[in-house]
Motif scaffolding. Structure first.
Motif, mmCIF file in Angstrom:
data_model
loop_
_atom_site.group_PDB
_atom_site.id
_atom_site.type_symbol
_atom_site.label_atom_id
_atom_site.label_comp_id
_atom_site.label_asym_id
_atom_site.label_seq_id
_atom_site.Cartn_x
_atom_site.Cartn_y
_atom_site.Cartn_z
ATOM 1 N N ARG A 1 25.141 -50.111 31.120
ATOM 2 C CA ARG A 1 26.607 -50.417 31.550
ATOM 3 C C ARG A 1 26.464 -50.568 33.199
ATOM 4 O O ARG A 1 27.331 -51.387 33.747
ATOM 5 C CB ARG A 1 27.435 -49.245 31.340
ATOM 6 C CG ARG A 1 28.012 -49.498 30.052
ATOM 7 C CD ARG A 1 29.417 -48.516 29.772
ATOM 8 N NE ARG A 1 29.327 -48.161 28.557
ATOM 9 C CZ ARG A 1 30.021 -47.193 28.203
ATOM 10 N NH1 ARG A 1 30.866 -46.554 28.913
ATOM 11 N NH2 ARG A 1 29.981 -47.040 26.825
ATOM 12 N N GLN B 1 19.586 -43.777 30.268
ATOM 13 C CA GLN B 1 20.795 -42.892 31.087
ATOM 14 C C GLN B 1 19.573 -42.501 32.002
ATOM 15 O O GLN B 1 18.549 -42.112 32.046
ATOM 16 C CB GLN B 1 21.090 -41.805 30.534
ATOM 17 C CG GLN B 1 22.400 -42.084 29.442
ATOM 18 C CD GLN B 1 22.945 -40.806 29.011
ATOM 19 O OE1 GLN B 1 22.426 -39.675 28.950
ATOM 20 N NE2 GLN B 1 24.264 -40.795 28.626
ATOM 21 N N ARG C 1 22.339 -43.541 19.866
ATOM 22 C CA ARG C 1 23.535 -42.893 19.074
ATOM 23 C C ARG C 1 23.907 -43.906 18.149
ATOM 24 O O ARG C 1 24.327 -44.983 18.414
ATOM 25 C CB ARG C 1 24.894 -42.929 20.104
ATOM 26 C CG ARG C 1 24.643 -41.647 21.010
ATOM 27 C CD ARG C 1 25.779 -41.492 22.093
ATOM 28 N NE ARG C 1 25.692 -40.650 23.079
ATOM 29 C CZ ARG C 1 26.113 -40.332 24.237
ATOM 30 N NH1 ARG C 1 27.352 -40.835 24.367
ATOM 31 N NH2 ARG C 1 25.636 -39.459 25.075
ATOM 32 N N ALA D 1 33.310 -46.560 31.694
ATOM 33 C CA ALA D 1 32.590 -45.571 32.144
ATOM 34 C C ALA D 1 31.244 -45.653 32.477
ATOM 35 O O ALA D 1 30.492 -45.993 31.761
ATOM 36 C CB ALA D 1 32.753 -44.275 31.188
ATOM 37 N N VAL D 2 30.918 -45.727 33.596
ATOM 38 C CA VAL D 2 29.512 -45.921 34.036
ATOM 39 C C VAL D 2 28.921 -44.525 34.176
ATOM 40 O O VAL D 2 27.628 -44.711 34.429
ATOM 41 C CB VAL D 2 29.345 -46.832 35.375
ATOM 42 C CG1 VAL D 2 29.518 -48.280 35.031
ATOM 43 C CG2 VAL D 2 30.258 -46.321 36.326
ATOM 44 N N GLY D 3 29.440 -43.385 34.278
ATOM 45 C CA GLY D 3 28.614 -42.032 34.264
ATOM 46 C C GLY D 3 29.641 -41.208 34.159
ATOM 47 O O GLY D 3 30.843 -41.258 34.324
ATOM 48 N N GLY D 4 29.139 -39.898 33.933
ATOM 49 C CA GLY D 4 30.074 -38.588 33.826
ATOM 50 C C GLY D 4 29.318 -37.405 33.868
ATOM 51 O O GLY D 4 28.078 -37.371 33.667
ATOM 52 N N GLU E 1 26.556 -45.717 17.006
ATOM 53 C CA GLU E 1 28.023 -46.159 17.328
ATOM 54 C C GLU E 1 28.146 -47.622 16.796
ATOM 55 O O GLU E 1 27.309 -48.313 16.185
ATOM 56 C CB GLU E 1 28.072 -46.256 18.841
ATOM 57 C CG GLU E 1 27.661 -45.036 19.567
ATOM 58 C CD GLU E 1 28.537 -44.947 20.735
ATOM 59 O OE1 GLU E 1 29.766 -44.787 20.769
ATOM 60 O OE2 GLU E 1 27.894 -44.801 21.906
ATOM 61 N N ALA F 1 25.257 -37.624 33.790
ATOM 62 C CA ALA F 1 24.451 -38.946 33.194
ATOM 63 C C ALA F 1 25.186 -40.155 33.633
ATOM 64 O O ALA F 1 26.172 -40.204 33.358
ATOM 65 C CB ALA F 1 24.263 -38.529 31.746
ATOM 66 N N LEU F 2 24.085 -41.123 34.043
ATOM 67 C CA LEU F 2 24.788 -42.407 34.278
ATOM 68 C C LEU F 2 24.163 -43.482 33.330
ATOM 69 O O LEU F 2 22.917 -43.322 33.185
ATOM 70 C CB LEU F 2 24.487 -42.973 35.758
ATOM 71 C CG LEU F 2 24.822 -41.813 36.771
ATOM 72 C CD1 LEU F 2 24.353 -42.302 38.061
ATOM 73 C CD2 LEU F 2 26.134 -41.178 36.945
ATOM 74 N N GLY F 3 25.089 -44.442 32.834
ATOM 75 C CA GLY F 3 24.386 -45.248 31.551
ATOM 76 C C GLY F 3 23.807 -46.446 32.304
ATOM 77 O O GLY F 3 24.592 -47.339 33.144
ATOM 78 N N ARG G 1 36.479 -32.901 29.054
ATOM 79 C CA ARG G 1 35.230 -33.051 28.320
ATOM 80 C C ARG G 1 35.392 -32.230 27.172
ATOM 81 O O ARG G 1 35.711 -31.134 27.149
ATOM 82 C CB ARG G 1 33.955 -32.808 29.310
ATOM 83 C CG ARG G 1 33.982 -33.426 30.490
ATOM 84 C CD ARG G 1 32.723 -33.873 30.694
ATOM 85 N NE ARG G 1 32.566 -35.211 30.838
ATOM 86 C CZ ARG G 1 31.481 -36.112 30.620
ATOM 87 N NH1 ARG G 1 30.282 -35.411 30.234
ATOM 88 N NH2 ARG G 1 31.540 -37.421 30.805
ATOM 89 N N GLY H 1 28.257 -53.428 26.105
ATOM 90 C CA GLY H 1 28.301 -52.132 26.841
ATOM 91 C C GLY H 1 28.305 -50.985 25.961
ATOM 92 O O GLY H 1 28.302 -49.590 26.529
ATOM 93 N N ARG H 2 28.104 -51.070 24.824
ATOM 94 C CA ARG H 2 28.010 -49.978 23.824
ATOM 95 C C ARG H 2 27.015 -50.214 22.799
ATOM 96 O O ARG H 2 26.982 -51.078 21.968
ATOM 97 C CB ARG H 2 29.331 -49.373 23.162
ATOM 98 C CG ARG H 2 29.336 -48.186 22.288
ATOM 99 C CD ARG H 2 30.589 -48.135 21.500
ATOM 100 N NE ARG H 2 31.645 -47.896 22.671
ATOM 101 C CZ ARG H 2 31.801 -46.679 23.487
ATOM 102 N NH1 ARG H 2 31.048 -45.591 23.201
ATOM 103 N NH2 ARG H 2 32.727 -46.467 24.118
ATOM 104 N N TYR H 3 25.701 -49.607 22.812
ATOM 105 C CA TYR H 3 24.594 -49.972 22.050
ATOM 106 C C TYR H 3 24.313 -48.594 21.361
ATOM 107 O O TYR H 3 24.650 -47.326 21.550
ATOM 108 C CB TYR H 3 23.479 -50.280 22.971
ATOM 109 C CG TYR H 3 23.861 -51.329 23.820
ATOM 110 C CD1 TYR H 3 24.174 -52.686 23.476
ATOM 111 C CD2 TYR H 3 24.123 -51.126 25.188
ATOM 112 C CE1 TYR H 3 24.845 -53.676 24.092
ATOM 113 C CE2 TYR H 3 24.449 -52.119 26.209
ATOM 114 C CZ TYR H 3 24.921 -53.384 25.531
ATOM 115 O OH TYR H 3 25.224 -54.583 26.418
#
Ligand code: AMP
Length: 433
Positions: A312, A128, A114, A282-285, A116, A307-309, A259, A121-123
């Motif tokens: 993170r 996942q 992505r 958020a570690v997953g959702g 971003e 999906a879990l990151g 969502r 924690g955001r790459y």
């Protein structure tokens, strides 16, 4: 380059090299996930890293992930393709293509891209692990799926993870709620942040995601989804919560957890870690979705997944001081005081017998090779010099634990693997450590 110096390359912004021991920890994490989901009957699916652009567009026309952050391009044939920003789309596309028997319960582990703004924690490239189940409407499956993720976090030793759950209702409930929210936010538009006014045009539900302080008051008093739920959606949600209670999964009902994708319905959930910064906690959702299979040209099919990151989760484990990198020590270090032939051949035969073995290239004195053996963390050293060769033996020297009192002994070359196996077995039986 003109000054004769070569340009030194670095990994792209937002992309990282993962070296040992962190790489071993990631692998262990994925292996642990694989074992956990196998216990619940999930099989692995490995979708491609790239898909036709439209596959991803189908999932999220209203999301930043798809509209702003995708790595999409034309390949050499002029086909519009994209690096996957998430895995659900590819998995559902695979379901439609292969039409496996339902229920289709699958898990995956893989990399996403992505574009971003990178921060801790955001790459731009991240991993996942997750599951998807197609073809089951039963709320008890929601419980199974949520409990799997919850159990996985616990198995890593994470204690500061909270589970938030909500229901978005049936498709029509959700549509009515979206209209209600639109009306409400439009009427109070002046108090919304500019970014949220933009979001409102695309998807009023997403305004609830805003973490901007100026939006907080309005969001707190916004209409609640529970007031829009139909009896069947209410029943479904009640059964999910009852199931979570019954299997001992703690949760908080979070009416503002939405969502943004049109395909989400009924149960939606997120795991947040209080050990991470709020912006990236958020570690997953995941959640239930329907209509995705149809959008990809398949039959109407219920779906649910999460999906879990990985990146993170590991950061959260760091700050909780849990899930350390596994030890990567070898069992045997071979020290060759001759021309290296024995180090070469002995490591080979040990490895062939399933015993991990390392050596030093380039020889060196006993002292310097012992240093390398120490550094490797090896349990035993095998030393071969002229004396040993003369009577076809090696010197066996315990390096760690209670055996490492300096006592060393000679063992016959052909008994080496047997002797080491015996010692390792004693270890696994727990009679010696
Ligand atoms: P999502 O697919 O956006 O629901 O993300 C699921 C999980 O993936 C999140 O809870 C994060 O843990 C992780 N994640 C999403 N985007 C990123 C990113 N850019 N870098 C690292 N992890 C991410």
């Amino acid at each position: 380059m003109s000054d004769g110096k070569r340009h030194q390359y670095k990994a792209l912004r937002g992309m990282r090299d993962v070296l040992a021991p962190e790489s071993a920890r990631r692998r262990l994490l994925v292996d642990s996930f694989a074992s956990a989901v196998a216990l619940a009957g999930y099989s692995e699916v490995v979708p491609p890293l790239v898909e036709e652009l439209d596959v991803f567009r189908r999932v999220g026309e209203a999301t930043d992930v798809v509209t702003k952050e995708m790595y999409d391009f034309e390949d050499r044939d002029g086909t519009r393709i994209a690096l996957r920003p998430e895995l659900t789309a590819g998995v559902v596309r695979a379901f439609v293509q292969h039409r496996p028997q339902v229920p289709w319960k699958v898990w995956y582990a893989g990399t996403n891209f992505r574009h971003e703004r990178p921060q801790k924690g955001r790459y731009r490239m991240f991993d996942q692990v997750g599951v998807e189940v197609l073809g089951v409407d039963d709320p008890d499956l929601d419980v199974e799926v949520i409990a799997l993720a919850d159990g996985f976090f616990k198995s890593l030793g994470m204690q500061q993870v909270r589970l938030l759950v909500n229901s978005l209702g049936e498709h029509s409930d959700r549509a009515a709620y979206t209209d209600g929210l639109r009306e409400y936010f439009e009427a109070n538009c002046d108090s919304l942040s500019e970014a949220s006014r933009e979001t409102l045009k695309r998807n009023p539900l997403r305004v609830l995601d805003s973490k901007r302080p100026e939006d907080k008051v309005l969001i707190d008093t916004a209409p609640k989804v529970e007031d829009f739920l139909s009896p069947s959606a209410k029943d479904h949600f009640a059964r999910v919560l009852e199931g979570l209670d019954s299997v001992g999964v703690t949760y908080e009902v979070a009416p503002q957890l939405v969502r943004g994708l049109d395909y989400y319905r009924r149960t939606t959930f997120e795991f947040v870690s209080d050990s991470l910064d709020a912006a990236q906690n958020a570690v997953g959702g995941g959640g239930r979705y329907d209509g995705l299979s149809e959008a990809m040209g398949g039959p109407p099919t219920d779906g649910i997944g999460f999906a879990l990151g990985v990146d993170r989760i590991l950061l959260a484990c760091d700050s909780e001081g849990t899930f350390a990198a596994p030890q990567a020590n070898v069992t045997v270090f071979v020290i060759d005081l001759t021309d290296g032939t024995h180090a070469r051949d002995l490591t080979h035969s040990l490895r062939a017998a399933g015993i991990s073995a390392e050596r030093r290239f380039g020889g060196g004195s006993l002292k310097s090779q012992m240093k390398s053996a120490d550094r490797s963390g090896a349990r035993f050293a095998l030393i071969v010099g002229e004396d040993e060769i003369a009577d076809d033996s090696v010197t066996f020297r315990p390096m760690l634990g209670i055996e490492s009192d300096g006592t060393q002994r000679r063992i016959n070359t052909e008994s080496i693997t047997g002797e080491i196996r015996r010692l390792l077995e004693v270890d696994t039986e727990g009679t010696s450590k």
